[in-house]
Design an enzyme around this catalytic site. Structure first.
Site, short mmCIF file in Angstrom:
data_model
loop_
_atom_site.label_atom_id
_atom_site.label_comp_id
_atom_site.label_asym_id
_atom_site.label_seq_id
_atom_site.Cartn_x
_atom_site.Cartn_y
_atom_site.Cartn_z
N HIS A 64 0.81 -1.25 0.06
CA HIS A 64 -0.05 0.06 -0.04
C HIS A 64 0.77 1.22 -0.03
O HIS A 64 0.23 2.33 -0.02
CB HIS A 64 -0.98 -0.01 1.23
N LYS A 108 -9.36 13.75 4.12
CA LYS A 108 -8.43 12.63 4.02
C LYS A 108 -7.60 12.79 5.17
O LYS A 108 -7.61 13.81 5.83
CB LYS A 108 -7.74 12.52 2.94
N ARG A 109 -6.79 11.68 5.33
CA ARG A 109 -5.77 11.68 6.72
C ARG A 109 -4.90 12.92 6.45
O ARG A 109 -4.75 13.60 5.33
CB ARG A 109 -5.02 10.80 6.64
N LYS A 128 0.09 14.33 1.28
CA LYS A 128 -1.25 14.62 0.78
C LYS A 128 -1.47 16.20 0.34
O LYS A 128 -2.46 16.61 -0.10
CB LYS A 128 -2.37 14.37 1.60
N THR A 142 -8.93 6.49 -2.48
CA THR A 142 -10.18 5.88 -3.04
C THR A 142 -11.18 6.93 -2.95
O THR A 142 -12.23 6.76 -3.51
CB THR A 142 -10.68 4.50 -2.08
N LYS A 165 -14.70 8.25 -4.95
CA LYS A 165 -16.13 8.42 -4.33
C LYS A 165 -16.63 9.79 -4.59
O LYS A 165 -17.85 10.07 -4.80
CB LYS A 165 -15.82 8.65 -2.62
#
Ligand SMILES: *Cc1c(COP(=O)(O)O)cnc(C)c1O
Length: 822
Positions: A370, A561-562, A567, A669, A673
């Site tokens: 991952h 998101k985290r 990110k 992911t 969505k």
């Protein structure tokens, strides 16, 4: 959510549900299962009573599914994951069984509002983020596409922490999701297994000096007790089992120690057992790195394998057929200790020789990687492993000898290559590399997007790939459309059923039929009206929870998101500051109102991530109050991002922020969505964004910034962020405002180091991508100005996202990895 927004399946999935008899069943359940009368029942009692009514129906299917798999001798899939981010289960079950409206009516006839009690169900938050949510989507899809499967994990008493904000800082509170009991689960005490730690290993030698076998005598023991939760597939097709282990002491109190006066020591095993299933480590893309974590990994891996072998032996009598009847999947390296554990069980308990056991092991296991982030790759110090799992350490050395022999024989490696392949990292403290262990112990190693899989071959697993070039393969992630479209967006689902019929409910590819309606003005208006309803729903929640008023006609720009530096929430915040400057310096321009939403948890030990949360809140406070902004820009940080919050935010988004440094997000992911719910993506060519661009088309996504190759090139050859910042007046001004304390007058130095880091090294290319990102945002403004054009693009996104269903992903796993028919 209102009743009018939900929808009913075209035909009842199983029975005809009449309101009267269902209401009678609920009352009976309330009385005899919950022990309450309707006059005194609390909303929680009604929730438990309703769940148990539906659970009874599920049990019938559950038993049938299990019996069918047994009778047919079907190959079973075992999905081992330290995380299952399930969220709420009641709507999932009602909707997949086609009972939603029947239950709503029955409850209404008793004066109970289904939406109210549904809102009381706690999230099963047994995961951090994407990895855990993937496991949850996979469980639902495996039941839907009719694969006999068990998920195996840990029943954490305290799952993911609850996030609160205090003066803009993250505060972590324990989540007590089991406070009202868990009406979904079944405790199976009779199926408990003993798990050992520590102790010593004896080698028993037969006459003639031949080594006969190894006997491991642990000095600590706990019991692993399973709790089963049924997982219902779409239309109740199949019901699979999520089996979560809980730690119990073998002896609640060690009487000999107690009697000897050692009252604390007498409880040692009891405390250890309790600790094993107490907390989920809140580390996302980060090594948890503590002894208790390794114990958790072994605890659930060993219990699951003992369970699997016992089931296999009772059905088939011997273990040589294990790879034909069981596919065991490791979700990341967290269960990698299962590789030597299976070898141990096969050799030491079943008396099978190493070569045979090693062959059975490799043919049974598969592994999903991952992350490529070095700080996330698991490894454990050799001395710790030797102390906790002495027999496993011996087996790891045996595996290593075997693999290094093969590597030498291949003639593909010099000494450096051999060192990199080894299971033991030799420089500095000696450590066991869990990624290499999972790789060697598996017949398949997959990445989670096309780009990520390519990078795996070039980076972390370059040498292992050279040795076993057939092993690495790609399985691009997916999401279940039941939760992430049908349940969370009943308005859009209803509109689509009217427009293209019900086919897409069973074959998500049929969403493509929507494409043709992008040019239909009447349809566009109805589509836009659904989006607006979803935005109103979110705006109301923001008003209620945070007291912030947001305008539903503004562009809803969402990054949830985290919180992680890769990110790049920081890039988004810096752009917001630059936009704030622009709005104030050019009041004459025709700015379009925008609300920037943020949400996400930071690992409690991740200082920069926590500081980024504080920064978002500091900037929000200043911007939201400044009259010069005239409401054109609002910033909202939604606390406690979890599955249930995602379910209201995804359908309300216009713009989806997927802006990670290229090469660092394995798949994502969340990106899927959003697009499935009609948001347009602004993103880098990272993870699954690359494939989303191919599917939705270049005109329907906004891509910007450096590619993975360019990022790598800059890291190799050096890059001067200071020069980049100085060449961009907008960026320089925004950064200097933040670092000089414009947003933190109470602590002007608060962000000095965070921003200073961008000038010094800027590992995540925030400065490197800033201008491209700002330009892409202005392109978004222009697109948003053309409202019908925007809606058409949004429709194309929905129509073309069918491929990202986790049903497709699971079918690929089944065919190409597990060898299970679908
Ligand atoms: C989907 C999901 C994630 C993963 O989001 P990414 O944007 O892919 O990181 C994390 N948390 C929750 C609650 C989710 O539903």
């Amino acid at each position: 959510m209102t009743g009018a927004m939900t929808f009913e399946l075209p035909k009842p999935a199983m029975d005809d549900f009449d309101t009267k008899s269902l209401a009678a069943e609920i009352l009976k359940s309330l009385r005899y299962r919950v022990g309450k009368d309707a006059t005194v029942a609390t909303p929680h009692d009604w929730l438990a009573a309703s769940i148990k009514v539906v659970r009874d129906r599920i049990i019938e299917h559950w038993i049938d599914s299990t019996k069918e798999a047994y009778d047919e001798g079907a190959k079973r899939v075992y999905y081992l994951s330290l995380e299952f981010l399930m969220g709420r289960l009641m709507r999932d079950a009602f909707s997949n069984l086609g009972m939603m409206e029947a239950m709503r009516d029955a409850l209404a006839s008793l004066g109970v509002d289904l939406d109210v009690i549904a809102g009381l169900e706690p999230d099963a938050a047994l995961g951090n983020g994407g990895l855990g949510r993937l496991a949850a989507c996979f469980m639902e899809s495996m039941a839907t596409v009719d694969i006999p499967a068990h998920g195996y994990g840990i029943r954490y008493v305290n799952g993911m922490f609850r996030q609160e904000l205090s003066d803009g800082w993250q505060v972590e509170l324990p989540e007590t999701w089991l406070d009202h009991g868990n009406p979904w689960e079944f405790e199976r005490r009779e199926r408990a297994f003993e798990i050992g730690f520590g102790g010593r290993v004896e080698s028993i030698t037969a006459k003639g000096g031949r080594l006969e076998r190894h006997v491991w005598t642990p000095n600590e023991h706990v019991l692993a007790v399973p709790y089963d939760t049924p997982v219902v597939g779409w239309r109740g097709n199949r019901v699979n089992t999520l089996r979560l282990w809980s730690g119990f002491p073998v002896d609640p109190i060690l009487l000999d120690r107690f009697n000897a006066g050692d009252h604390i020591g007498a409880l040692a095993e009891s405390n250890m057992a309790d600790a094993l299933s107490r907390v989920l480590y809140p580390a996302d893309s980060h090594r948890a790195g503590q002894e208790l974590r390794l114990k958790q990994e072994y605890f659930f891996s060993s219990a699951s394998l003992q369970d699997i072998l016992q089931r296999h032996l009772s059905q088939y009598g011997d273990l040589m057929s294990l790879p034909d009847k069981a596919a065991i999947h490791m979700n990341d390296t967290h269960p990698a200790i299962a590789v030597p554990e299976l070898l141990r069980l096969l050799m030491d308990i079943q008396g099978i020789d190493f070569d045979t056991a090693w062959d059975l092991t490799k043919r049974t296991f598969a592994y999903t990687n991952h992350t490529l982030l070095p700080e996330a790759l698991e490894s454990w110090p050799v001395p710790l492993m030797e102390r906790l799992l002495p027999r496993h350490m011996q087996i790891i050395y045996a595996i290593n000898a075997q693999v290094l022999l093969e590597a030498r024989a291949s003639d593909k490696f010099n000494d450096d290559g051999i060192r990199r392949i080894s299971l033991i990292q030799e420089d500095g403290e000696r450590r066991v590399r869990m990624g290499n262990l999972a790789f060697f112990g598996s017949h398949s190693v997959n990445g989670v997007s096309a780009l990520h899989t390519e990078l795996m071959k070039q980076t972390v697993f370059a040498d292992l790939h050279k040795l076993y070039p057939e092993r690495i393969n790609n399985k691009t992630n997916g999401i279940t459309p039941r939760r992430w479209l049908f349940q969370c967006n009943p308005g859009l689902t209803g509109l689509m059923r009217e427009t293209i019929g019900d086919g897409f409910l069973d074959d998500i590819g049929e969403l493509a039929g929507l494409d043709a309606f992008a040019s239909d003005a009447a349809f566009r208006e109805r589509f836009a009206a659904v989006k607006r309803d979803n935005k109103v729903r979110l705006a109301n929640i923001v008003g209620e929870r945070l007291g912030i008023k947001v305008d539903p006609s503004a562009l809803f720009d969402v990054q949830i998101k985290r919180i992680h530096e890769y990110k790049r929430q920081l890039l988004n915040i810096v752009e917001a500051v630059a936009l704030y400057d622009q709005i104030r310096s050019h009041p004459e321009k025709d700015w379009l109102p925008r609300v920037k939403f943020f949400g996400g948890k930071a690992a409690p030990s991740y200082a920069n991530a926590k500081l980024i949360i504080k920064l978002a809140n500091d900037v929000a406070r200043v911007v939201n109050r400044d009259p010069a902004v005239r409401g054109l820009l609002k910033i909202v940080f939604m606390p406690n991002y979890n599955v249930s919050l995602a379910e209201v935010m995804m359908p309300a988004a216009d713009l989806s922020e997927q802006i990670s440094t290229a090469g660092m997000e394995a798949s994502g992911t969340g990106n899927m969505k959003f697009a499935l719910n009609g948001a347009i993506t602004i993103g880098t060519l990272d993870g699954a964004n690359v494939e989303m661009k191919e599917k939705v088309g270049d005109d329907n996504i906004v891509i910007f910034g450096l590619t993975a190759e360019e990022v790598a090139e800059r890291r190799r050859n050096g890059y001067n962020p200071r020069a980049v910042i100085e060449a961009s007046p907008e960026l320089a001004q925004a950064l200097s405002a933040i670092s000089s304390g414009v947003f933190s007058p109470d602590a002007p130095d608060r962000y000095r180091d965070l921003i200073g880091g961008l000038y010094d090294h800027d590992w995540f290319q925030v400065a490197g991508d800033f201008d491209a990102y700002a330009a892409a945002q202005r392109q978004v403004d222009e697109m948003w100005r053309n409202s019908p054009g925007w809606t058409a693009k949004a429709i194309h996104n929905v129509a073309r996202m069918g491929w990202f269903s986790s049903d497709r992903t699971i079918r690929q796993y089944a065919e190409e990895i597990w060898g299970v028919p679908v």
